[in-house]
Design a protein around this motif. Structure first.
Motif: not given
Lengths: 117, 116
Positions: A103-104, B28-32, B94-100, B104-105
């Protein structure tokens, strides 16, 4: 597949004029995005959509409106153009439920160059 | 808020030489993590991406990138550049948000110049 296409490629507007940019994708993607690219700024998210009939604001939404009446199309509107909206506009899409995949990952169109005088 | 830094605005490399483009992120966490390339007047093409697993990822056109969690970095490398690699390179997260559908930053980009 054409992927993501954008219309027009280039446009010149006068301050106060309105216009609509069209983005179309043929990948059956659920999510669509509009970004603007300015020199030295990278790309910034204007609005996005998670599905037909739904839209949401991004980082720089002021002065723009969007609509997603059909799944494959995402329209970006400028009601009263300002010189500060001179930019290159990119549309992107992601995620197909039917074909799977992540989805990314976002796939980008070729861009629309807009000049507001 | 998450941010992406590409410290080098311009880089000049001789054809055939190796290349490394730097990217650091603040989150704060590992992003994509993604690298895109933009040729003049063109759209963005995905070079490679990292979601999880092996921290060295291979992409198209002979590019690779290494994720280093301790340094919050995702540097792009190529062992031998070609004149056709001249372009603008963007790192994005892209921060991990469980999908969705989150946007992108992007970093501000690095302009790569290839010397003959």
């Amino acid at each position: 597949n054409a992927g993501v296409t954008q219309t027009p490629k280039f446009r010149v507007l006068k301050t106060g004029q309105s216009m609509t940019l069209l983005c179309a994708q043929d990948m059956n993607h659920e999510y669509m995005y509009w970004y603007r690219q300015d020199p030295g700024m990278g790309l910034r998210l204007i609005h996005y959509s998670v599905g037909e009939g739904t839209t949401a604001k991004g980082e720089v939404p002021d002065g723009y409106n969007v609509s997603r009446l059909k799944k494959q199309n995402f329209l970006l509107g400028l009601e009263s153009a300002a010189p500060s909206q001179t930019s290159v506009y990119f549309c992107a899409s992601s995620y197909s439920r039917s074909s799977g995949g992540d989805q990314e990952t976002q796939y980008f169109g070729p861009g629309t160059r807009l000049l507001v005088l | 808020a998450q941010s992406v830094t590409q410290p080098d605005i311009h880089i000049t490399v001789s054809e055939g030489a190796s290349l490394e483009l730097r990217c650091n992120y603040s989150y704060g966490a590992t992003p994509y993590l993604f690298w895109y390339v933009q040729s003049p007047g063109q759209g963005l093409q995905l070079l490679l991406k990292y979601f999880s697993g092996d921290t060295l990822v291979q992409g198209i056109k002979g590019f690779e990138a290494e994720f280093k969690r301790s340094q919050s970095s995702f540097n792009l490398r190529k062992p031998s550049v070609h004149w056709s690699d001249a372009a603008e390179y963007f790192c994005a997260v892209k921060m991990y948000s469980g999908g969705g559908a989150d946007g992108l930053t992007f970093g501000k980009g690095t302009h790569l110049i290839i010397q003959p």
